[in-house]
Design a protein around this motif. Structure first.
Motif, PDB file in Angstrom:
ATOM      1  N   MET A   1       0.835  -1.177   0.000  1.00 47.47           N
ATOM      2  CA  MET A   1       0.000   0.000   0.000  1.00 47.47           C
ATOM      3  C   MET A   1       0.878   1.237   0.000  1.00 47.47           C
ATOM      4  O   MET A   1       1.862   1.321   0.699  1.00 47.47           O
ATOM      5  CB  MET A   1      -0.879   0.007   1.250  1.00 47.47           C
ATOM      6  CG  MET A   1      -1.800   1.190   1.290  1.00 47.47           C
ATOM      7  SD  MET A   1      -2.909   1.099   2.687  1.00 47.47           S
ATOM      8  CE  MET A   1      -2.186   2.355   3.699  1.00 47.47           C
ATOM      9  N   THR A   2       0.517   2.204  -0.784  1.00 44.32           N
ATOM     10  CA  THR A   2       1.242   3.463  -0.871  1.00 44.32           C
ATOM     11  C   THR A   2       0.382   4.572  -0.304  1.00 44.32           C
ATOM     12  O   THR A   2      -0.798   4.651  -0.596  1.00 44.32           O
ATOM     13  CB  THR A   2       1.553   3.793  -2.338  1.00 44.32           C
ATOM     14  OG1 THR A   2       2.293   2.717  -2.899  1.00 44.32           O
ATOM     15  CG2 THR A   2       2.351   5.065  -2.450  1.00 44.32           C
ATOM     16  N   THR A   3       0.981   5.418   0.501  1.00 40.48           N
ATOM     17  CA  THR A   3       0.292   6.582   1.031  1.00 40.48           C
ATOM     18  C   THR A   3       1.027   7.814   0.554  1.00 40.48           C
ATOM     19  O   THR A   3       2.238   7.907   0.702  1.00 40.48           O
ATOM     20  CB  THR A   3       0.293   6.558   2.573  1.00 40.48           C
ATOM     21  OG1 THR A   3      -0.288   5.345   3.005  1.00 40.48           O
ATOM     22  CG2 THR A   3      -0.457   7.736   3.136  1.00 40.48           C
ATOM     23  N   ALA A   4       0.319   8.755  -0.035  1.00 38.27           N
ATOM     24  CA  ALA A   4       0.942   9.988  -0.498  1.00 38.27           C
ATOM     25  C   ALA A   4       0.109  11.178  -0.045  1.00 38.27           C
ATOM     26  O   ALA A   4      -1.117  11.130  -0.101  1.00 38.27           O
ATOM     27  CB  ALA A   4       1.051   9.996  -2.013  1.00 38.27           C
ATOM     28  N   THR A   5       0.780  12.214   0.391  1.00 38.85           N
ATOM     29  CA  THR A   5       0.108  13.431   0.826  1.00 38.85           C
ATOM     30  C   THR A   5       0.792  14.612   0.172  1.00 38.85           C
ATOM     31  O   THR A   5       1.995  14.786   0.325  1.00 38.85           O
ATOM     32  CB  THR A   5       0.207  13.582   2.358  1.00 38.85           C
ATOM     33  OG1 THR A   5      -0.311  12.422   2.971  1.00 38.85           O
ATOM     34  CG2 THR A   5      -0.546  14.811   2.825  1.00 38.85           C
ATOM     35  N   LEU A   6       0.049  15.405  -0.575  1.00 35.24           N
ATOM     36  CA  LEU A   6       0.597  16.624  -1.163  1.00 35.24           C
ATOM     37  C   LEU A   6       0.271  17.763  -0.223  1.00 35.24           C
ATOM     38  O   LEU A   6      -0.894  18.035   0.046  1.00 35.24           O
ATOM     39  CB  LEU A   6      -0.006  16.892  -2.542  1.00 35.24           C
ATOM     40  CG  LEU A   6       0.417  18.196  -3.213  1.00 35.24           C
ATOM     41  CD1 LEU A   6       1.930  18.230  -3.418  1.00 35.24           C
ATOM     42  CD2 LEU A   6      -0.294  18.363  -4.529  1.00 35.24           C
ATOM     43  N   GLU A   7       1.306  18.384   0.286  1.00 29.54           N
ATOM     44  CA  GLU A   7       1.108  19.500   1.198  1.00 29.54           C
ATOM     45  C   GLU A   7       1.161  20.790   0.391  1.00 29.54           C
ATOM     46  O   GLU A   7       2.187  21.133  -0.169  1.00 29.54           O
ATOM     47  CB  GLU A   7       2.191  19.519   2.266  1.00 29.54           C
ATOM     48  CG  GLU A   7       2.155  18.302   3.153  1.00 29.54           C
ATOM     49  CD  GLU A   7       3.260  18.313   4.181  1.00 29.54           C
ATOM     50  OE1 GLU A   7       4.055  19.263   4.216  1.00 29.54           O
ATOM     51  OE2 GLU A   7       3.311  17.366   4.954  1.00 29.54           O
ATOM     52  N   ARG A   8       0.049  21.476   0.330  1.00 24.98           N
ATOM     53  CA  ARG A   8       0.015  22.770  -0.349  1.00 24.98           C
ATOM     54  C   ARG A   8       0.066  23.838   0.729  1.00 24.98           C
ATOM     55  O   ARG A   8      -0.826  23.944   1.556  1.00 24.98           O
ATOM     56  CB  ARG A   8      -1.246  22.912  -1.186  1.00 24.98           C
ATOM     57  CG  ARG A   8      -1.273  21.903  -2.306  1.00 24.98           C
ATOM     58  CD  ARG A   8      -2.251  22.324  -3.369  1.00 24.98           C
ATOM     59  NE  ARG A   8      -2.378  21.296  -4.351  1.00 24.98           N
ATOM     60  CZ  ARG A   8      -1.647  21.238  -5.461  1.00 24.98           C
ATOM     61  NH1 ARG A   8      -0.751  22.144  -5.687  1.00 24.98           N
ATOM     62  NH2 ARG A   8      -1.820  20.266  -6.326  1.00 24.98           N
ATOM     63  N   ILE A  24       5.650  16.446  -1.093  1.00 33.13           N
ATOM     64  CA  ILE A  24       4.814  15.248  -1.090  1.00 33.13           C
ATOM     65  C   ILE A  24       5.466  14.243  -0.153  1.00 33.13           C
ATOM     66  O   ILE A  24       6.641  13.898  -0.312  1.00 33.13           O
ATOM     67  CB  ILE A  24       4.691  14.653  -2.508  1.00 33.13           C
ATOM     68  CG1 ILE A  24       4.079  15.677  -3.467  1.00 33.13           C
ATOM     69  CG2 ILE A  24       3.861  13.371  -2.476  1.00 33.13           C
ATOM     70  CD1 ILE A  24       4.077  15.242  -4.915  1.00 33.13           C
ATOM     71  N   ASP A  25       4.721  13.789   0.846  1.00 35.76           N
ATOM     72  CA  ASP A  25       5.201  12.760   1.764  1.00 35.76           C
ATOM     73  C   ASP A  25       4.701  11.416   1.266  1.00 35.76           C
ATOM     74  O   ASP A  25       3.516  11.267   0.952  1.00 35.76           O
ATOM     75  CB  ASP A  25       4.690  13.005   3.181  1.00 35.76           C
ATOM     76  CG  ASP A  25       5.284  14.262   3.794  1.00 35.76           C
ATOM     77  OD1 ASP A  25       4.541  14.979   4.467  1.00 35.76           O
ATOM     78  OD2 ASP A  25       6.477  14.503   3.585  1.00 35.76           O
ATOM     79  N   LEU A  26       5.605  10.436   1.209  1.00 34.87           N
ATOM     80  CA  LEU A  26       5.264   9.112   0.691  1.00 34.87           C
ATOM     81  C   LEU A  26       5.673   8.035   1.681  1.00 34.87           C
ATOM     82  O   LEU A  26       6.723   8.141   2.322  1.00 34.87           O
ATOM     83  CB  LEU A  26       5.993   8.859  -0.632  1.00 34.87           C
ATOM     84  CG  LEU A  26       5.689   9.831  -1.759  1.00 34.87           C
ATOM     85  CD1 LEU A  26       6.764   9.741  -2.817  1.00 34.87           C
ATOM     86  CD2 LEU A  26       4.337   9.519  -2.342  1.00 34.87           C
ATOM     87  N   GLU A  27       4.856   7.005   1.777  1.00 33.50           N
ATOM     88  CA  GLU A  27       5.195   5.846   2.585  1.00 33.50           C
ATOM     89  C   GLU A  27       4.818   4.609   1.797  1.00 33.50           C
ATOM     90  O   GLU A  27       3.697   4.504   1.286  1.00 33.50           O
ATOM     91  CB  GLU A  27       4.474   5.870   3.929  1.00 33.50           C
ATOM     92  CG  GLU A  27       4.957   4.779   4.844  1.00 33.50           C
ATOM     93  CD  GLU A  27       4.581   5.007   6.290  1.00 33.50           C
ATOM     94  OE1 GLU A  27       4.183   6.134   6.653  1.00 33.50           O
ATOM     95  OE2 GLU A  27       4.698   4.053   7.052  1.00 33.50           O
ATOM     96  N   PHE A  28       5.754   3.678   1.674  1.00 37.07           N
ATOM     97  CA  PHE A  28       5.555   2.470   0.889  1.00 37.07           C
ATOM     98  C   PHE A  28       5.650   1.243   1.785  1.00 37.07           C
ATOM     99  O   PHE A  28       6.461   1.198   2.698  1.00 37.07           O
ATOM    100  CB  PHE A  28       6.618   2.367  -0.209  1.00 37.07           C
ATOM    101  CG  PHE A  28       6.651   3.570  -1.115  1.00 37.07           C
ATOM    102  CD1 PHE A  28       5.719   3.721  -2.118  1.00 37.07           C
ATOM    103  CD2 PHE A  28       7.612   4.551  -0.949  1.00 37.07           C
ATOM    104  CE1 PHE A  28       5.744   4.829  -2.957  1.00 37.07           C
ATOM    105  CE2 PHE A  28       7.650   5.664  -1.784  1.00 37.07           C
ATOM    106  CZ  PHE A  28       6.711   5.794  -2.794  1.00 37.07           C
ATOM    107  N   SER A  29       4.826   0.245   1.479  1.00 40.90           N
ATOM    108  CA  SER A  29       4.859  -0.986   2.270  1.00 40.90           C
ATOM    109  C   SER A  29       5.710  -2.069   1.612  1.00 40.90           C
ATOM    110  O   SER A  29       6.000  -3.092   2.232  1.00 40.90           O
ATOM    111  CB  SER A  29       3.441  -1.508   2.510  1.00 40.90           C
ATOM    112  OG  SER A  29       2.800  -1.764   1.280  1.00 40.90           O
ATOM    113  N   SER A  30       6.119  -1.859   0.348  1.00 37.95           N
ATOM    114  CA  SER A  30       6.988  -2.830  -0.312  1.00 37.95           C
ATOM    115  C   SER A  30       7.980  -2.108  -1.217  1.00 37.95           C
ATOM    116  O   SER A  30       7.702  -1.021  -1.727  1.00 37.95           O
ATOM    117  CB  SER A  30       6.175  -3.836  -1.130  1.00 37.95           C
ATOM    118  OG  SER A  30       5.612  -3.218  -2.262  1.00 37.95           O
TER     119      SER A  30
END
Length: 86
Positions: A1-8, A24-30
């Motif tokens: 699962m990928t989580t991405a957040t664009l901070e404006r 953009i903050d990203l977190e990857f599970s694989s």
């Protein structure tokens, strides 16, 4: 699962000394998700960077699976630098 957040970030008023840039903050599970996810984030910020031609993109690995992709004025326009947070 990928989580991405664009901070404006809010517009900077003339009284502010330094401009704030989006990230953009990203977190990857694989590991398989990392390459495509980072490519997509960089492509998103290239569009923003091209409007002003004032800065490049900095990709920072915070820890395994966690990254920040941001416009950064210390990076020359048209370039992307990589960094590993200590």
């Amino acid at each position: 699962m990928t989580t991405a957040t664009l901070e404006r970030l809010p517009a900077v008023s003339p009284a502010d000394e330094a401009a704030e840039f989006p990230s953009i903050d990203l977190e990857f599970s694989s590991a398989e998700e990392v390459h495509e996810g980072l490519d997509n984030a960089v492509a998103t910020l290239i569009e923003t960077a091209a409007k002003d031609a004032a800065c490049g993109i900095l990709v920072t690995r915070l820890h395994p699976g966690r990254y920040t992709v941001a416009l950064d004025e210390s990076v020359p326009f048209g370039e992307t630098y990589e960094n590993i947070a200590a």
